[in-house]
Design a protein around this motif. Structure first.
Motif, PDB file in Angstrom:
ATOM      1  N   LEU A   1       0.854  -1.311   0.121  1.00  0.00           N
ATOM      2  CA  LEU A   1       0.239   0.028   0.155  1.00  0.00           C
ATOM      3  C   LEU A   1       0.993   1.290  -0.028  1.00  0.00           C
ATOM      4  CD1 LEU A   1      -2.757   1.218   0.264  1.00  0.00           C
ATOM      5  CD2 LEU A   1      -2.789   1.161   2.873  1.00  0.00           C
ATOM      6  N   SER A   2       0.551   2.128  -0.799  1.00  0.00           N
ATOM      7  CA  SER A   2       1.144   3.284  -0.913  1.00  0.00           C
ATOM      8  C   SER A   2       0.586   4.587  -0.369  1.00  0.00           C
ATOM      9  CB  SER A   2       1.812   3.628  -2.574  1.00  0.00           C
ATOM     10  OG  SER A   2       2.319   4.888  -2.278  1.00  0.00           O
ATOM     11  N   ALA A   3      -0.781   4.540  -0.846  1.00  0.00           N
ATOM     12  CA  ALA A   3      -1.512   5.673  -0.593  1.00  0.00           C
ATOM     13  C   ALA A   3      -3.047   5.474  -1.011  1.00  0.00           C
ATOM     14  CB  ALA A   3      -1.272   7.122  -1.182  1.00  0.00           C
ATOM     15  N   PHE A   4      -3.881   6.172  -0.364  1.00  0.00           N
ATOM     16  CA  PHE A   4      -5.433   6.226  -0.664  1.00  0.00           C
ATOM     17  C   PHE A   4      -6.144   7.420  -0.482  1.00  0.00           C
ATOM     18  CE2 PHE A   4      -6.175   3.811   3.472  1.00  0.00           C
ATOM     19  CZ  PHE A   4      -7.076   4.628   4.078  1.00  0.00           C
ATOM     20  N   ASN A   5      -7.296   7.696  -1.174  1.00  0.00           N
ATOM     21  CA  ASN A   5      -8.180   8.874  -1.169  1.00  0.00           C
ATOM     22  C   ASN A   5      -9.366   8.302  -0.406  1.00  0.00           C
ATOM     23  OD1 ASN A   5      -5.773  10.495  -2.240  1.00  0.00           O
ATOM     24  ND2 ASN A   5      -6.785   9.839  -4.340  1.00  0.00           N
ATOM     25  N   VAL A   6      -9.915   9.266   0.318  1.00  0.00           N
ATOM     26  CA  VAL A   6     -11.198   8.887   1.250  1.00  0.00           C
ATOM     27  C   VAL A   6     -11.847  10.267   1.063  1.00  0.00           C
ATOM     28  CG1 VAL A   6     -10.114   9.218   3.566  1.00  0.00           C
ATOM     29  CG2 VAL A   6     -12.398   8.212   3.024  1.00  0.00           C
ATOM     30  N   GLY A   7     -13.184  10.254   0.987  1.00  0.00           N
ATOM     31  CA  GLY A   7     -14.188  11.530   0.864  1.00  0.00           C
ATOM     32  C   GLY A   7     -15.290  11.463   0.445  1.00  0.00           C
ATOM     33  N   ILE A   8     -15.924  12.480   0.149  1.00  0.00           N
ATOM     34  CA  ILE A   8     -17.277  12.684  -0.262  1.00  0.00           C
ATOM     35  C   ILE A   8     -17.674  13.633  -1.213  1.00  0.00           C
ATOM     36  CG2 ILE A   8     -18.340  12.246   2.075  1.00  0.00           C
ATOM     37  CD1 ILE A   8     -18.904  15.171   2.400  1.00  0.00           C
ATOM     38  N   GLU A   9     -18.559  13.366  -1.902  1.00  0.00           N
ATOM     39  CA  GLU A   9     -19.162  14.284  -3.089  1.00  0.00           C
ATOM     40  C   GLU A   9     -20.592  14.535  -2.928  1.00  0.00           C
ATOM     41  OE1 GLU A   9     -17.983  12.438  -6.805  1.00  0.00           O
ATOM     42  OE2 GLU A   9     -18.474  10.826  -6.315  1.00  0.00           O
ATOM     43  N   TYR A  10     -20.853  15.578  -3.827  1.00  0.00           N
ATOM     44  CA  TYR A  10     -22.319  15.611  -4.069  1.00  0.00           C
ATOM     45  C   TYR A  10     -22.633  14.821  -5.081  1.00  0.00           C
ATOM     46  CZ  TYR A  10     -23.613  20.100  -1.458  1.00  0.00           C
ATOM     47  OH  TYR A  10     -23.925  20.895  -0.523  1.00  0.00           O
ATOM     48  N   ILE A  11     -23.932  14.162  -4.900  1.00  0.00           N
ATOM     49  CA  ILE A  11     -24.516  13.374  -5.854  1.00  0.00           C
ATOM     50  C   ILE A  11     -25.898  13.727  -6.643  1.00  0.00           C
ATOM     51  CG2 ILE A  11     -23.601  11.204  -4.970  1.00  0.00           C
ATOM     52  CD1 ILE A  11     -26.340  10.584  -3.727  1.00  0.00           C
ATOM     53  N   ASP A  12     -26.472  14.966  -5.851  1.00  0.00           N
ATOM     54  CA  ASP A  12     -27.547  15.572  -6.278  1.00  0.00           C
ATOM     55  C   ASP A  12     -27.472  17.156  -5.994  1.00  0.00           C
ATOM     56  OD1 ASP A  12     -30.179  16.737  -6.926  1.00  0.00           O
ATOM     57  OD2 ASP A  12     -31.147  15.394  -5.349  1.00  0.00           O
ATOM     58  N   ALA A  13     -27.629  17.826  -7.265  1.00  0.00           N
ATOM     59  CA  ALA A  13     -27.085  19.232  -7.045  1.00  0.00           C
ATOM     60  C   ALA A  13     -28.334  20.314  -7.166  1.00  0.00           C
ATOM     61  CB  ALA A  13     -26.006  19.753  -7.876  1.00  0.00           C
TER      62      ALA A  13
ATOM     63  N   LYS B   1     -12.038  24.468   4.748  1.00  0.00           N
ATOM     64  CA  LYS B   1     -10.610  25.116   4.816  1.00  0.00           C
ATOM     65  C   LYS B   1      -9.345  24.366   4.299  1.00  0.00           C
ATOM     66  CE  LYS B   1      -7.609  26.262   8.801  1.00  0.00           C
ATOM     67  NZ  LYS B   1      -7.405  26.263  10.281  1.00  0.00           N
ATOM     68  N   GLU B   2      -9.543  23.123   4.020  1.00  0.00           N
ATOM     69  CA  GLU B   2      -8.506  22.541   3.169  1.00  0.00           C
ATOM     70  C   GLU B   2      -9.463  21.418   2.407  1.00  0.00           C
ATOM     71  OE1 GLU B   2      -4.214  20.600   3.553  1.00  0.00           O
ATOM     72  OE2 GLU B   2      -5.418  20.801   5.269  1.00  0.00           O
ATOM     73  N   ASN B   3      -9.674  21.240   1.101  1.00  0.00           N
ATOM     74  CA  ASN B   3     -10.657  20.413   0.415  1.00  0.00           C
ATOM     75  C   ASN B   3     -10.099  19.196   0.418  1.00  0.00           C
ATOM     76  OD1 ASN B   3     -12.216  22.539   0.026  1.00  0.00           O
ATOM     77  ND2 ASN B   3     -11.721  22.849  -2.267  1.00  0.00           N
ATOM     78  N   PHE B   4      -8.703  18.666   0.343  1.00  0.00           N
ATOM     79  CA  PHE B   4      -7.916  17.456   0.383  1.00  0.00           C
ATOM     80  C   PHE B   4      -6.812  17.445   1.411  1.00  0.00           C
ATOM     81  CE2 PHE B   4     -10.318  15.356  -2.776  1.00  0.00           C
ATOM     82  CZ  PHE B   4     -10.012  13.917  -2.525  1.00  0.00           C
ATOM     83  N   GLN B   5      -6.974  16.980   2.650  1.00  0.00           N
ATOM     84  CA  GLN B   5      -5.930  17.021   3.362  1.00  0.00           C
ATOM     85  C   GLN B   5      -4.920  15.911   3.053  1.00  0.00           C
ATOM     86  OE1 GLN B   5      -6.908  17.050   7.795  1.00  0.00           O
ATOM     87  NE2 GLN B   5      -9.108  16.750   7.023  1.00  0.00           N
ATOM     88  N   SER B   6      -3.544  16.382   3.276  1.00  0.00           N
ATOM     89  CA  SER B   6      -2.407  15.427   2.991  1.00  0.00           C
ATOM     90  C   SER B   6      -1.671  14.770   4.108  1.00  0.00           C
ATOM     91  CB  SER B   6      -1.601  15.998   2.019  1.00  0.00           C
ATOM     92  OG  SER B   6      -2.161  16.465   0.817  1.00  0.00           O
ATOM     93  N   LEU B   7      -2.011  13.620   4.380  1.00  0.00           N
ATOM     94  CA  LEU B   7      -1.377  13.058   5.716  1.00  0.00           C
ATOM     95  C   LEU B   7      -0.615  11.980   5.355  1.00  0.00           C
ATOM     96  CD1 LEU B   7      -4.840  13.073   7.553  1.00  0.00           C
ATOM     97  CD2 LEU B   7      -3.030  14.869   7.642  1.00  0.00           C
TER      98      LEU B   7
ATOM     99  N   ALA C   1     -14.934  16.582  -5.430  1.00  0.00           N
ATOM    100  CA  ALA C   1     -15.044  16.086  -4.265  1.00  0.00           C
ATOM    101  C   ALA C   1     -14.192  16.703  -3.298  1.00  0.00           C
ATOM    102  CB  ALA C   1     -14.828  14.366  -4.260  1.00  0.00           C
ATOM    103  N   VAL C   2     -14.258  16.216  -1.866  1.00  0.00           N
ATOM    104  CA  VAL C   2     -13.453  16.578  -0.768  1.00  0.00           C
ATOM    105  C   VAL C   2     -13.068  15.451   0.078  1.00  0.00           C
ATOM    106  CG1 VAL C   2     -14.278  19.015  -0.744  1.00  0.00           C
ATOM    107  CG2 VAL C   2     -15.307  17.465   0.631  1.00  0.00           C
ATOM    108  N   GLY C   3     -12.089  15.639   0.766  1.00  0.00           N
ATOM    109  CA  GLY C   3     -11.623  14.544   1.730  1.00  0.00           C
ATOM    110  C   GLY C   3     -10.191  14.732   2.210  1.00  0.00           C
ATOM    111  N   ALA C   4      -9.574  13.403   1.903  1.00  0.00           N
ATOM    112  CA  ALA C   4      -7.841  13.376   2.411  1.00  0.00           C
ATOM    113  C   ALA C   4      -7.243  12.284   1.495  1.00  0.00           C
ATOM    114  CB  ALA C   4      -8.057  13.262   3.932  1.00  0.00           C
ATOM    115  N   THR C   5      -6.030  12.698   1.466  1.00  0.00           N
ATOM    116  CA  THR C   5      -5.153  11.619   0.765  1.00  0.00           C
ATOM    117  C   THR C   5      -4.079  11.324   1.855  1.00  0.00           C
ATOM    118  OG1 THR C   5      -5.178  12.768  -1.430  1.00  0.00           O
ATOM    119  CG2 THR C   5      -3.204  11.474  -0.946  1.00  0.00           C
ATOM    120  N   ILE C   6      -4.022   9.820   2.283  1.00  0.00           N
ATOM    121  CA  ILE C   6      -3.290   9.364   3.166  1.00  0.00           C
ATOM    122  C   ILE C   6      -2.312   8.571   2.708  1.00  0.00           C
ATOM    123  CG2 ILE C   6      -3.429   8.085   5.302  1.00  0.00           C
ATOM    124  CD1 ILE C   6      -6.479   8.556   5.158  1.00  0.00           C
TER     125      ILE C   6
END
Length: 220
Positions: A111-123, A186-192, A135-140
């Motif tokens: 495992l090198s990295a993965f992205n987790v998050g949410i997005e709108y499915i109905d606008a 504040k941060e659309n995609f956190q990098s951890l 979308a927004v979330g985090a890269t770990i």
């Protein structure tokens, strides 16, 4: 979707090469003793949904070669294997999945990295002409390869992310007039950069009482 996954794809296309033994075997076969990372996402709204985990594995066994654009030399590099892992919906709108630290297989994927998050499915609840945007979330990151740009904050404990996001409407008035609804924080995609963690919880909040709007120019 998702601009982070697109970044992975761009990296793969830039590194066009012939590996040591042709196309690598991308089949995963986690060993019975592998460590798993449990992922849990709390969906905050009926209008949003967790996107499938965007997971990148790396192999230092099945290497690839490319030609340097600087001096024409041959560079040998690791191979990458990008997959999507869907989350399963459970009680209280909790979505869960797990990711193997050791992917195994003939190329010994890890495992090198993965992205987790949410997005709108109905606008349309915020405008009949709106379509879902980014979308927004985090890269770990789980290794130095994924976090080599230096923008990743180290974490040494199981993660519990609780970011707040707001609707972001972008009105485009030049060219194709497609108005999008995204999430903005504040941060659309956190990098951890994660060290020895076994659990990632993402419990975002969506506050639609405040709306951010960008209105594009109508003419050049």
């Amino acid at each position: 979707m998702n601009y982070k996954l697109k970044t992975f794809v761009i990296i793969l296309s830039v590194l066009l090469t012939s590996g040591c033994s042709g196309t690598p075997n991308r089949t995963l076969s986690p060993p019975s003793d592998t460590q798993w990372v449990n992922v849990e996402v709390k969906n905050p709204s009926q209008y949003t949904k967790p996107f499938p985990l965007e997971v990148r594995y790396i192999s230092h066994t099945c290497l690839k070669k490319r030609i340097s654009g600087v001096d024409g030399s041959v560079i040998t590099e690791p191979n990458y294997n990008v997959i999507n892992i869907p989350l399963q919906q459970g009680a209280n709108d909790l979505w869960k999945a797990k990711v193997a630290m050791t992917g195994g297989g003939a190329c010994e994927w890890t495992l090198s990295a993965f992205n987790v998050g949410i997005e709108y499915i109905d606008a349309t609840h915020l405008g009949k002409d709106l379509v879902p945007g980014t979308a927004v979330g985090a890269t770990i990151a789980f290794d130095d390869d994924a976090s080599r740009n230096g923008k990743f904050s180290p974490v040494y404990e199981n993660l519990n992310l609780t970011s707040t996001y707001y609707p972001y409407i972008r009105e485009k008035n030049l060219g194709k007039k497609e108005n999008t609804l995204s999430l903005f924080g504040k941060e659309n995609f956190q990098s951890l950069r994660a060290y020895n963690i076994k659990e990632v919880k993402f419990s975002p909040k969506v506050d639609e009482s405040k709306i951010i709007k960008f209105i594009g120019l109508e003419k050049k």
